[in-house]
Design a protein around this motif. Structure first.
Motif, PDB file in Angstrom:
ATOM      1  N   LYS A 171       1.619  -0.294   3.668  1.00 20.24           N
ATOM      2  CA  LYS A 171       0.511   0.648   3.827  1.00 20.24           C
ATOM      3  C   LYS A 171      -0.261   0.458   5.136  1.00 20.24           C
ATOM      4  N   GLY A 172       0.004  -0.606   5.865  1.00 22.21           N
ATOM      5  CA  GLY A 172      -0.512  -0.729   7.204  1.00 22.21           C
ATOM      6  C   GLY A 172      -1.910  -1.290   7.352  1.00 22.21           C
ATOM      7  N   LEU A 173      -2.486  -1.028   8.526  1.00 24.26           N
ATOM      8  CA  LEU A 173      -3.806  -1.538   8.899  1.00 24.26           C
ATOM      9  C   LEU A 173      -4.840  -0.435   8.723  1.00 24.26           C
ATOM     10  N   TRP A 174      -6.009  -0.808   8.149  1.00 25.78           N
ATOM     11  CA  TRP A 174      -7.061   0.169   7.856  1.00 25.78           C
ATOM     12  C   TRP A 174      -8.374  -0.272   8.488  1.00 25.78           C
ATOM     13  N   LYS A 175      -9.234   0.730   8.766  1.00 30.31           N
ATOM     14  CA  LYS A 175     -10.487   0.461   9.467  1.00 30.31           C
ATOM     15  C   LYS A 175     -11.635   1.220   8.799  1.00 30.31           C
ATOM     16  N   SER A 176     -12.793   0.566   8.760  1.00 24.00           N
ATOM     17  CA  SER A 176     -14.020   1.213   8.319  1.00 24.00           C
ATOM     18  C   SER A 176     -15.062   1.078   9.420  1.00 24.00           C
ATOM     19  N   THR A 177     -15.831   2.121   9.625  1.00 23.49           N
ATOM     20  CA  THR A 177     -16.902   2.079  10.619  1.00 23.49           C
ATOM     21  C   THR A 177     -18.274   2.224   9.966  1.00 23.49           C
ATOM     22  N   ASN A 178     -18.315   2.177   8.622  1.00 23.84           N
ATOM     23  CA  ASN A 178     -19.593   2.350   7.912  1.00 23.84           C
ATOM     24  C   ASN A 178     -19.781   1.296   6.830  1.00 23.84           C
ATOM     25  N   PHE A 179     -19.553   0.050   7.224  1.00 26.58           N
ATOM     26  CA  PHE A 179     -19.776  -1.102   6.338  1.00 26.58           C
ATOM     27  C   PHE A 179     -18.893  -1.037   5.088  1.00 26.58           C
ATOM     28  N   GLY A 180     -17.671  -0.541   5.247  1.00 26.24           N
ATOM     29  CA  GLY A 180     -16.699  -0.562   4.170  1.00 26.24           C
ATOM     30  C   GLY A 180     -16.797   0.581   3.187  1.00 26.24           C
ATOM     31  N   VAL A 181     -17.675   1.538   3.424  1.00 25.99           N
ATOM     32  CA  VAL A 181     -17.843   2.628   2.460  1.00 25.99           C
ATOM     33  C   VAL A 181     -16.616   3.530   2.443  1.00 25.99           C
ATOM     34  N   THR A 182     -16.097   3.876   3.615  1.00 22.03           N
ATOM     35  CA  THR A 182     -14.874   4.683   3.701  1.00 22.03           C
ATOM     36  C   THR A 182     -13.902   4.006   4.655  1.00 22.03           C
ATOM     37  N   TRP A 183     -12.614   4.350   4.479  1.00 17.83           N
ATOM     38  CA  TRP A 183     -11.557   3.704   5.251  1.00 17.83           C
ATOM     39  C   TRP A 183     -10.557   4.728   5.761  1.00 17.83           C
ATOM     40  N   THR A 184     -10.054   4.489   6.963  1.00 17.91           N
ATOM     41  CA  THR A 184      -8.990   5.317   7.526  1.00 17.91           C
ATOM     42  C   THR A 184      -7.895   4.412   8.077  1.00 17.91           C
ATOM     43  N   GLN A 185      -6.667   4.881   8.025  1.00 23.34           N
ATOM     44  CA  GLN A 185      -5.553   4.075   8.503  1.00 23.34           C
ATOM     45  C   GLN A 185      -5.512   4.071  10.024  1.00 23.34           C
ATOM     46  N   VAL A 186      -5.212   2.909  10.581  1.00 30.63           N
ATOM     47  CA  VAL A 186      -5.050   2.763  12.026  1.00 30.63           C
ATOM     48  C   VAL A 186      -3.601   3.119  12.337  1.00 30.63           C
ATOM     49  N   THR A 187      -3.365   4.379  12.628  1.00 29.23           N
ATOM     50  CA  THR A 187      -1.992   4.863  12.797  1.00 29.23           C
ATOM     51  C   THR A 187      -1.329   4.318  14.048  1.00 29.23           C
ATOM     52  N   SER A 188      -2.117   3.814  14.990  1.00 27.87           N
ATOM     53  CA  SER A 188      -1.539   3.273  16.217  1.00 27.87           C
ATOM     54  C   SER A 188      -0.973   1.874  16.030  1.00 27.87           C
ATOM     55  N   PHE A 189      -1.289   1.242  14.892  1.00 26.20           N
ATOM     56  CA  PHE A 189      -0.785  -0.123  14.698  1.00 26.20           C
ATOM     57  C   PHE A 189       0.722  -0.077  14.479  1.00 26.20           C
ATOM     58  N   PRO A 190       1.486  -0.916  15.186  1.00 18.97           N
ATOM     59  CA  PRO A 190       2.945  -0.725  15.264  1.00 18.97           C
ATOM     60  C   PRO A 190       3.770  -1.272  14.106  1.00 18.97           C
ATOM     61  N   SER A 191       3.198  -2.028  13.183  1.00 17.09           N
ATOM     62  CA  SER A 191       4.029  -2.636  12.142  1.00 17.09           C
ATOM     63  C   SER A 191       3.275  -2.716  10.827  1.00 17.09           C
ATOM     64  N   THR A 192       3.972  -2.374   9.738  1.00 16.55           N
ATOM     65  CA  THR A 192       3.383  -2.527   8.404  1.00 16.55           C
ATOM     66  C   THR A 192       3.919  -3.759   7.693  1.00 16.55           C
ATOM     67  N   GLY A 193       4.787  -4.513   8.373  1.00 26.42           N
ATOM     68  CA  GLY A 193       5.385  -5.708   7.772  1.00 26.42           C
ATOM     69  C   GLY A 193       6.722  -5.394   7.153  1.00 26.42           C
ATOM     70  N   THR A 194       7.682  -6.240   7.410  1.00 28.33           N
ATOM     71  CA  THR A 194       9.032  -6.036   6.880  1.00 28.33           C
ATOM     72  C   THR A 194       9.446  -7.101   5.869  1.00 28.33           C
ATOM     73  N   TYR A 195       8.723  -8.220   5.815  1.00 29.95           N
ATOM     74  CA  TYR A 195       9.186  -9.347   5.001  1.00 29.95           C
ATOM     75  C   TYR A 195       9.034  -9.053   3.514  1.00 29.95           C
ATOM     76  N   ILE A 196      10.129  -9.260   2.783  1.00 30.58           N
ATOM     77  CA  ILE A 196      10.173  -9.118   1.329  1.00 30.58           C
ATOM     78  C   ILE A 196      10.711 -10.433   0.767  1.00 30.58           C
ATOM     79  N   PRO A 197       9.975 -11.103  -0.113  1.00 33.99           N
ATOM     80  CA  PRO A 197      10.435 -12.403  -0.610  1.00 33.99           C
ATOM     81  C   PRO A 197      11.810 -12.352  -1.271  1.00 33.99           C
ATOM     82  N   ASP A 198      12.070 -11.341  -2.103  1.00 34.16           N
ATOM     83  CA  ASP A 198      13.348 -11.248  -2.811  1.00 34.16           C
ATOM     84  C   ASP A 198      13.636  -9.780  -3.105  1.00 34.16           C
TER      85      ASP A 198
END
Length: 826
Positions: A171-198
Motif C-alpha cells: 500500500k506504499g507511503l502515506w502523508k498527513s499535513t493536518n496532524f494525522g486527521v487525513t492521509w494521502t498516498q505519496v505516489t512519487s515514492f518508488p517502492s511498496t516493498g517486495t519482501y514476503i516471508p513465505d
C-alpha cells in the motif's frame, strides 16, 4: 506474541434487531500482577524534547506510557472493546518532538483474513489519555511478520503537522499535513516493498508483503516552521534498493547510492551531530527469524557507507534489530542481535561511531560466559534466577530484541524490549568504564499475555492461569508477581486447566506441543505447587480443552487434532467415538462419573466416566457452543453459552431454557452467591442489548452490566472467564493480549432491569442504559463444489468460512475453536 484466539473476534451476533434495558454496576478493575511483560515488545520510543517521556508498543497488548517516578508503565488502550479489539495491535508509534503531548499510534491486528477491519491512526493530544481515530483505507498488522521493524510512523520535527506512515501489503507511503486527521498516498515514492516471508503460506499470514519499514527525518536539513527536506525511508526489499531519500520533503525520491541490498533494513536511526544514519540489517523480517545481518553507517555529507558490523565469521550467526544512539555523546551507538538464540542474546556498544565495539557478554572458559552486568528480576521473578546466569543456553539477556533505546536527555537511562519483557537500567555509562551495568526487568504494568484458561477453586490459591508463551501461574497473590511459572513439565503455552470439584487441590493442565517431552498432560495434587506428567498421554498429541472429574480420577481431553480422549486412574488415553471432536466439554463438580459435552445444537451426557456419551437434549438452533459451566453444588445443573444465546438446564441437559434477552454468549462463569445459600452469581461475556460483561444474581432473570467505557477487554469472544467462589461479585477476565483482570463490585448494585425483548420491555429507568445492535449471523458452509483442498497450515473451517474444508494429502483439518480450524500434519 502470536494471538491465540485470532479468529474469535469475528463471531456473529444477534440474528435480528433487539433492544434491551440492562442496568450498570460500577466495578473496580485491576490487572492480576505477573510483574510485567509476558510477550513481545517490538517498539520503545522516547520523546527527544521532554525528559523521561517514553512509550512502548506491543503486538497484541496495546500501548503503554512510562511513569518516570517509579519506572512502571500505564496502559493507554484498555478502552478497546469488541468493536475495537484490533486497537491492541500497535504496528507503529510516534511522539511529537514539538508538542510532546501529541501521540500517534498506527493500530490494527492483521492484514490477512483474520482481521476484517482496516487499520487506523489513533491521535492523542493529551499524552494518550484520550484518542480520536483516523481511519485508513487499508489494513495495519501489529501482529504480522516484521512488526519489530520501524518505526513506520514519524512526525516532522520542524513542521509537526506533517506525518509520514509506511504501510504494509503493497500500500506504499502515506502523508498527513493536518496532524494525522487525513492521509494521502505519496505516489512519487518508488517502492511498496517486495519482501514476503513465505509466499507459499495460503492463509496470508506469512505471504503478505512486509512493506515500508521505517521513516527517519533529518531535522538538521531544515528549519523550524518549514517541512523537513531530507527524509530517509527503509523498505523491506531484498536484492535491490531498500533505502530511499528525498531532499525536497517527499516530492521526489531516489535510492541512497552504495547501500547494502543483501539484507532487510530493520532500523534507521539518525545521529544529527555526526550527520550520520545508522542502519541495522537482518536476512529475515523477524521477530523469529534472522540468521545473518550487518550494521552500516551512512555519512550524509560524504554520501558514503561504512560496514561497522560488530562481529564477523563464525561469530555472526544472527541478524541485527535494535539500534540506539546517545544524543548527548556523539559517536556512541548500541546495536542488538535480533535473534541470538544461543548461548544468550547479545548487545554491542561503541563510543567511536562503530570503529570498535564491546559486547554485553563474552566467552569465558567454555561453557561459561562472562556477563558484564548485575541482574535483578525482582519485579517479575518468574523470568528466571535473580542473579547473573552464566550458563550457556539461558537467554537472560533476551531474544527478539528489536527495540533498543537510550533516553535522549539522560545517557544513563536505557531500555530494550525482548520476546518476554522490557529490560534496562539507569547506570549505562558504567559500560564504558567498569564495563559492568545494572540490568533489571522493567516492564511493571505491561501485562501482555494471552490467557487460555482460568480456574478459581473453592480452596487453595484464588486463581490459576493457563497462559500463552509463558506457560501459566499459580496466583497466590493478585497483587504480587508469581515467583515461577508452571514447571516440571514446562511448556511455553498451556492450552487449558481444570480442577476436581470434590477435591479442588487436584488440578490438570495441558500443553501445546512445545515442551522437551512429547506428553502434554500434567497433574497436580497440591493446587499446582508441584506437577507430574500424565504418562498415559500419547507423545505428540497436544492442545485443545480438558475437564477433570469431581474426584480427580478421570481426565477428559478434547485434543487439538486427535479427537476426544479419556483416561481414568492415569491409564492410557483412549478415544471417545461418541462425542464429536469439536465438542465443548465439562465435568460435573459433584458426581465423579458424570461429564457433559456440546456440539452444534446437541447436548451430550456421560454417566460412565466419559467412556461413552449420548445425546441428551437440544440447544435450539445453536451451531457453535462455546462454554459449559456447572453449578458446583448440584449435579445436572448446567449452563451452556452458544452463538444463539445462553441456555440453562437443571436436569442434566434433558431440557434447556433459553435465557431471554441474551442473543449470543461466549465465556461464562459461576461464582459466590449474593446471599448465603443462594444461587451462584452468574457472569457472562455476552450480547445483552450490546456486547459486554454482565452479572446475574438470580440465574439469568435480571442482569447488570459490569464493564465500563474505560474497560472494554478487547474481543469478548476471545476471552476467558472464571468467578471466585469465595468472594461475591469477584470475576476474573483473561484477555487475548492484556493479561488477566479481576473485578470487584464498587458499592451496591443498582435496581436490576430484566433483559427482555423490545416487544415486551418497558422504557429503561434512569439508572439503566439502552443499546441497540443489528447484525446477522453466519455459519460454516460445506466444502464448495469444485473447491480444491486447503494447503498446509491453511484455514479449513470456522464460523463464516466459505473456503475448503478438506486438506491436501498428509494434513488433517483440526478444530481450534468455533471460528477457526487449520490444516495440520496428520
Amino acid at each position: 506474541m502470536f494471538g491465540f484466539n485470532t479468529i474469535a473476534a469475528l463471531a456473529a451476533v444477534a440474528t435480528s434487531p433487539a433492544v434491551y434495558a440492562v442496568s450498570s454496576q460500577a466495578y473496580i478493575w485491576k490487572n492480576v500482577k505477573i510483574g510485567g511483560g509476558g510477550g513481545f515488545v517490538p517498539g520503545i520510543v522516547f520523546n527527544p524534547t521532554e525528559k523521561g517521556l517514553a512509550y512502548a508498543r506491543t503486538d497484541i497488548g496495546g500501548a503503554y506510557k512510562l511513569n518516570t517516578d517509579d519506572d512502571s508503565w500505564s496502559p493507554l488502550l484498555d478502552f478497546a472493546d469488541d468493536a475495537r479489539w484490533n486497537y491492541w495491535g500497535v504496528d507503529a508509534l510516534a511522539t511529537d518532538p514539538v508538542q510532546p503531548a501529541r501521540l500517534y499510534l498506527a493500530t490494527g491486528m492483521y492484514t490477512n483474513s483474520w482481521d476484517p477491519n482496516n487499520g487506523q491512526i489513533l491521535i492523542s493530544t493529551d499524552y494518550g489519555k484520550t484518542f480520536t481515530s483516523s481511519q485508513l483505507p487499508f489494513k495495519v498488522g501489529g501482529n504480522m511478520p516484521g512488526r519489530g521493524m520501524g518505526e513506520r510512523l514519524a512526525v516532522d520535527p520542524n513542521s509537526n503537522g506533517i506525518l509520514f506512515f509506511g504501510a504494509r501489503s503493497g500500500k506504499g507511503l502515506w502523508k498527513s499535513t493536518n496532524f494525522g486527521v487525513t492521509w494521502t498516498q505519496v505516489t512519487s515514492f518508488p517502492s511498496t516493498g517486495t519482501y514476503i516471508p513465505d509466499a507459499s503460506d495460503t492463509n496470508g499470514y506469512d505471504s503478505d508483503k512486509v512493506g515500508i519499514a521505517w521513516v527517519t527525518f533529518d531535522k538538521a536539513s531544515g528549519t523550524s516552521g518549514s517541512a523537513t527536506p531530507r527524509i530517509f525511508v527503509g523498505v523491506a526489499n531484498k536484492g535491490w534498493s531498500n533505502i530511499f531519500v528525498t531532499t525536497n520533503g517527499g516530492t521526489s525520491w531516489t535510492p541512497v547510492a552504495g547501500q547494502n541490498t543483501t539484507y532487510l533494513p530493520h532500523k534507521g536511526v539518525l545521529s544529527p551531530s555526526e550527520k550520520a544514519l545508522y542502519v541495522s540489517y537482518s536476512d529475515g523480517a523477524g521477530p523469529y527469524d534472522g540468521t545473518l545481518g550487518a550494521v552500516y553507517r551512512y555519512d550524509i555529507t560524504a554520501s558514503t557507507w561504512k560496514d561497522i558490523t560488530p562481529v564477523t565469521g563464525e561469530d555472526l550467526y544472527f541478524g541485527f534489530g535494535g539500534v540506539a544512539i546517545d544524543l548527548q555523546k556523539p559517536g556512541t551507538i548500541m546495536v542488538a542481535a535480533l535473534n541470538s538464540w544461543w548461548p544468550d542474546g547479545q548487545i554491542f556498544r561503541s563510543t567511536d561511531s562503530g570503529t570498535t565495539w564491546s559486547p554485553f557478554w563474552a566467552w569465558g572458559v567454555y561453557p561459561a560466559l562472562n556477563k558484564h552486568y548485575s541482574y535483578s528480576n525482582s519485579l517479575a521473578p518468574w523470568l528466571g534466577p535473580n542473579y547473573v546466569d552464566t550458563t550457556a543456553g539461558n537467554k537472560q539477556i533476551g531474544w527478539m530484541m528489536e527495540s533498543l533505546v537510550i533516553d535522549p536527555l539522560d545517557s544513563n537511562h536505557w531500555l530494550y524490549g525482548t520476546g518476554a519483557t522490557i529490560q534496562g537500567g539507569r547506570d549505562l555509562l558504567k559500560w564504558d568504564t567498569a564495563h559492568n551495568v545494572s540490568l533489571k526487568s522493567l516492564a511493571d504494568g505491561i501485562e501482555e499475555t494471552a490467557i487460555q484458561g482460568l480456574i478459581s477453586p473453592p480452596s487453595g490459591p484464588s486463581l490459576l492461569s493457563a497462559v500463552g508463551d509463558i506457560g501459566g501461574f499459580v496466583h497466590t497473590s493478585l497483587t504480587t508477581a508469581p515467583k515461577t511459572s508452571f514447571i516440571n513439565p514446562t511448556w511455553a503455552t498451556s492450552a487449558d486447566i481444570d480442577f476436581a470439584g470434590n477435591k479442588p487441590t487436584n488440578i490438570v493442565r495441558i500443553g501445546t506441543g512445545d515442551s522437551t517431552t512429547g506428553k502434554q498432560v500434567a497433574l497436580s495434587s497440591d493446587s499446582g505447587a508441584t506437577w507430574a506428567q500424565h504418562y498415559g498421554a500419547a507423545d505428540n498429541v497436544s492442545g485443545g480443552k480438558v475437564a477433570l472429574s469431581a474426584d480427580g480420577k478421570t481426565v477428559l481431553w478434547r485434543t487439538g487434532s486427535n479427537g476426544v480422549q479419556v483416561s481414568s486412574n492415569q491409564a492410557t488415553f483412549t478415544g471417545v467415538s461418541t462425542l464429536p471432536s469439536s465438542a465443548v466439554i465439562a465435568a460435573d463438580k459433584k458426581s465423579d462419573t458424570v461429564f457433559y459435552g456440546a456440539s452444534g445444537s446437541s447436548f451430550y451426557l456421560s454417566t460412565d466416566s466419559g467412556q461413552t456419551f449420548s445425546v441428551k437434549g437440544s440447544l435450539d438452533s445453536s451451531q457453535y457452543p462455546v462454554k459449559i459451566v456447572v453449578n458446583p453444588g448440584v449435579t445436572g445443573d448446567v449452563w451452556v453459552s452458544t452463538d444463539k444465546g445462553l441456555f440453562h438446564s437443571t436436569n442434566s441437559g434433558t431440557s434447556f431454557t433459553a435465557i431471554p434477552g441474551v442473543t449470543q454468549a461466549w465465556a461464562i462463569a459461576l461464582g459466590a452467591p449474593a446471599k448465603a445459600g443462594g444461587y451462584p452469581a452468574l457472569f457472562a461475556a455476552a450480547n445483552i442489548g450490546g456486547i459486554g460483561y454482565f452479572r446475574s444474581d438470580d440465574a439469568g432473570v435480571n442482569w447488570v452490566k459490569i464493564n465500563d467505557a474505560a474497560h472494554g477487554f478487547g474481543s469478548a469472544s476471545a476471552n476467558v472467564l472464571t468467578a471466585d467462589p469465595r468472594i461475591y461479585g469477584r470475576v476474573y477476565i483473561g484477555t487475548n493480549g492484556r493479561g488477566t483482570f479481576y473485578g470487584d463490585a464498587n458499592g451496591s448494585a443498582p435496581p436490576t432491569a430484566t433483559a427482555t425483548s423490545s416487544a415486551t420491555s418497558s422504557a429503561p429507568s434512569s439508572s439503566s442504559t439502552t443499546k441497540t445492535r443489528t447484525s446477522t449471523s453466519t455459519s460454516t458452509s460445506a466444502n464448495p463444489t469444485g473447491t480444491a483442498p486447503g494447503g498446509a497450515y491453511s484455514q479449513c473451517g470456522g464460523q463464516g468460512w466459505t473456503g475448503p474444508t478438506t486438506c491436501v494429502t498428509g494434513y488433517t483439518c483440526a478444530y481450534s475453536n468455533p471460528f477457526y480450524s487449520q490444516c495440520i500434519p496428520s
